[in-house]
Write an enzyme that holds these catalytic residues in place. Structure first.
Site, PDB file in Angstrom:
ATOM      1  N   SER A  52      -1.738   2.385  11.248  1.00 36.11           N
ATOM      2  CA  SER A  52      -1.260   2.630  12.611  1.00 36.11           C
ATOM      3  C   SER A  52      -1.811   1.622  13.623  1.00 36.11           C
ATOM      4  O   SER A  52      -2.290   2.012  14.703  1.00 36.11           O
ATOM      5  CB  SER A  52      -1.605   4.057  13.059  1.00 36.11           C
ATOM      6  OG  SER A  52      -0.813   4.435  14.166  1.00 36.11           O
ATOM      7  N   TYR A  94       2.702  10.430  -0.663  1.00 38.04           N
ATOM      8  CA  TYR A  94       3.797  10.054   0.215  1.00 38.04           C
ATOM      9  C   TYR A  94       5.120  10.530  -0.382  1.00 38.04           C
ATOM     10  O   TYR A  94       5.493  10.145  -1.495  1.00 38.04           O
ATOM     11  CB  TYR A  94       3.845   8.545   0.429  1.00 38.04           C
ATOM     12  CG  TYR A  94       2.634   7.967   1.140  1.00 38.04           C
ATOM     13  CD1 TYR A  94       1.724   8.776   1.820  1.00 38.04           C
ATOM     14  CD2 TYR A  94       2.397   6.594   1.132  1.00 38.04           C
ATOM     15  CE1 TYR A  94       0.623   8.238   2.466  1.00 38.04           C
ATOM     16  CE2 TYR A  94       1.287   6.053   1.773  1.00 38.04           C
ATOM     17  CZ  TYR A  94       0.405   6.879   2.432  1.00 38.04           C
ATOM     18  OH  TYR A  94      -0.687   6.341   3.061  1.00 38.04           O
ATOM     19  N   ASP A 151       0.831  -1.199   0.000  1.00 37.60           N
ATOM     20  CA  ASP A 151       0.000   0.000   0.000  1.00 37.60           C
ATOM     21  C   ASP A 151       0.864   1.247   0.000  1.00 37.60           C
ATOM     22  O   ASP A 151       1.798   1.372   0.802  1.00 37.60           O
ATOM     23  CB  ASP A 151      -0.901  -0.001   1.242  1.00 37.60           C
ATOM     24  CG  ASP A 151      -1.787   1.229   1.298  1.00 37.60           C
ATOM     25  OD1 ASP A 151      -2.873   1.197   0.696  1.00 37.60           O
ATOM     26  OD2 ASP A 151      -1.391   2.218   1.946  1.00 37.60           O
ATOM     27  N   SER A 159     -10.566   5.975   2.181  1.00 36.05           N
ATOM     28  CA  SER A 159      -9.812   6.051   3.429  1.00 36.05           C
ATOM     29  C   SER A 159     -10.430   7.088   4.349  1.00 36.05           C
ATOM     30  O   SER A 159     -10.665   8.228   3.927  1.00 36.05           O
ATOM     31  CB  SER A 159      -8.346   6.416   3.146  1.00 36.05           C
ATOM     32  OG  SER A 159      -7.604   6.536   4.347  1.00 36.05           O
ATOM     33  N   GLN A 173      -9.911   2.607   4.581  1.00 40.92           N
ATOM     34  CA  GLN A 173      -8.620   2.563   5.274  1.00 40.92           C
ATOM     35  C   GLN A 173      -8.596   3.593   6.399  1.00 40.92           C
ATOM     36  O   GLN A 173      -8.231   4.748   6.207  1.00 40.92           O
ATOM     37  CB  GLN A 173      -7.467   2.817   4.291  1.00 40.92           C
ATOM     38  CG  GLN A 173      -6.106   2.570   4.919  1.00 40.92           C
ATOM     39  CD  GLN A 173      -4.964   2.694   3.936  1.00 40.92           C
ATOM     40  OE1 GLN A 173      -4.000   3.414   4.193  1.00 40.92           O
ATOM     41  NE2 GLN A 173      -5.049   2.009   2.815  1.00 40.92           N
TER      42      GLN A 173
END
Length: 337
Positions: A207, A55, A50, A153, A178
């Protein structure tokens, strides 16, 4: 080796421990170390990876693409996301407009070195774009064969219902959400999980170790360890701050004998706990060193009995956040640029 679960109401199987490269690739570790951890994940049986275009401002996708370049594409499940700003942060470099979705997906495919992604996820809900526009764009990409399934998400229960209805009308599958989820942060349990179970949507949770706090390495009344995530602004330091209160850290220390009684490390206990929830298809884990994965993957397949689950609840007590209303504050009310 890692076990596998179906993602939502689909025939797609994913590794229940999924490799995510949010704060590591092109940021926390150099490319050679990142590639080594991806190969360690593959060796451990992880087939699901993923990432997101945002990012490291697209650079994390490049690193993941390099790491997976020599692998059989059909044996992998590659996920990425769209919403947050990328590039020079122009007015259309963010959100879920048709323009941004199409341009972002094509950029992601190029960086990842693939013709398609298995799951394309709306990274947040976009209040500034009609949902019909967003899902029509997703449907067109599915029909072009560039995307196989659609996910989201951090959407609320109501947003999931609306998105699922539109996806069904358009003949595509919305199969995942997500959200953040861990022993300490359980806000999805009240509304998001029940709605998802009804709709055939799984959770891919990020997390699961509460930004590393559930490893037990952060001690109450003590400075944070040098080189830890809490000291690195590029590696999620702002996200971990909420878990660094002394009452939280004291409660986490109470988990150590529970982990020991079950023959688990603290990271293994944290990930195994997440995977006890049947609506969770996968727990996202990252790593800056290959040996970290050797420990965490051992959480796959672990069954915690009811006494252990009750002991965890008692150990953490009031520091757990279970407020379902918190799911309504995650997506920005307006775009970030």
């Amino acid at each position: 080796m890692v076990e596998y679960r179906y993602l939502g109401n689909s025939g797609l199987k994913v590794s229940e421990i999924t490799y995510g490269n949010w704060v590591t690739h092109a940021s926390q570790v150099d490319d050679s170390a990142a590639i080594a951890t991806v190969h360690a994940a593959l060796d451990a049986g992880i087939t699901t990876f993923d990432t997101a275009d945002t990012y490291a401002n697209t650079a994390a996708e490049v690193v993941l693409g390099k790491a997976l370049a020599d692998q059989r594409r059909e044996s992998l499940e590659i996920f990425t996301k769209v919403y947050f700003p990328t590039g020079p942060m122009g007015p259309n470099d963010t959100g879920l407009s048709r323009k941004h979705i199409f341009e972002s997906l094509h950029g992601s495919l190029k960086r990842l070195g693939t013709d398609y992604v298995d799951l394309y996820q709306a990274h947040r809900f976009d209040y500034e774009t009609p949902l019909e526009e967003t899902f029509q764009a997703f449907a067109d990409l599915v029909r072009q064969g560039k995307v196989l399934y659609i996910g989201v998400s951090e959407w609320t229960a109501e947003q999931l219902r609306e998105g699922h209805a539109l996806a069904k009308q358009l003949g595509i599958q919305l199969i995942s959400n997500q959200p953040q989820y861990s022993m300490l942060h359980r806000v999805i349990e009240g509304k998001v999980v029940p709605a998802s179970e009804e709709l055939g949507i799984s959770q891919i949770v990020w997390s699961p170790m509460a930004q590393g706090v559930l490893s037990g390495k952060y001690l109450p009344g003590q400075p944070v360890p040098e080189g830890s995530r809490a000291t690195d602004e590029k590696s999620g330091a702002n996200f971990i701050k909420r878990f660094l209160a002394d009452d939280v850290l004291t409660a986490v220390q109470n988990l150590k004998p529970i982990a020991a009684d079950n023959g688990l490390t603290m990271p293994q206990l944290a990930i195994a706990w997440v995977l006890q929830n049947p609506n969770i298809a996968a727990a996202l884990v990252g790593a800056s060193r290959p040996e970290q994965l050797a420990d965490t993957v051992k959480a796959s397949g672990v069954k915690l009995d009811s006494d252990t689950m009750a002991a965890i609840d008692a150990a953490l007590g009031s520091v757990v956040n279970s407020d379902a209303e918190d799911t309504y504050s995650v997506s920005p009310k307006s775009r970030l640029v």
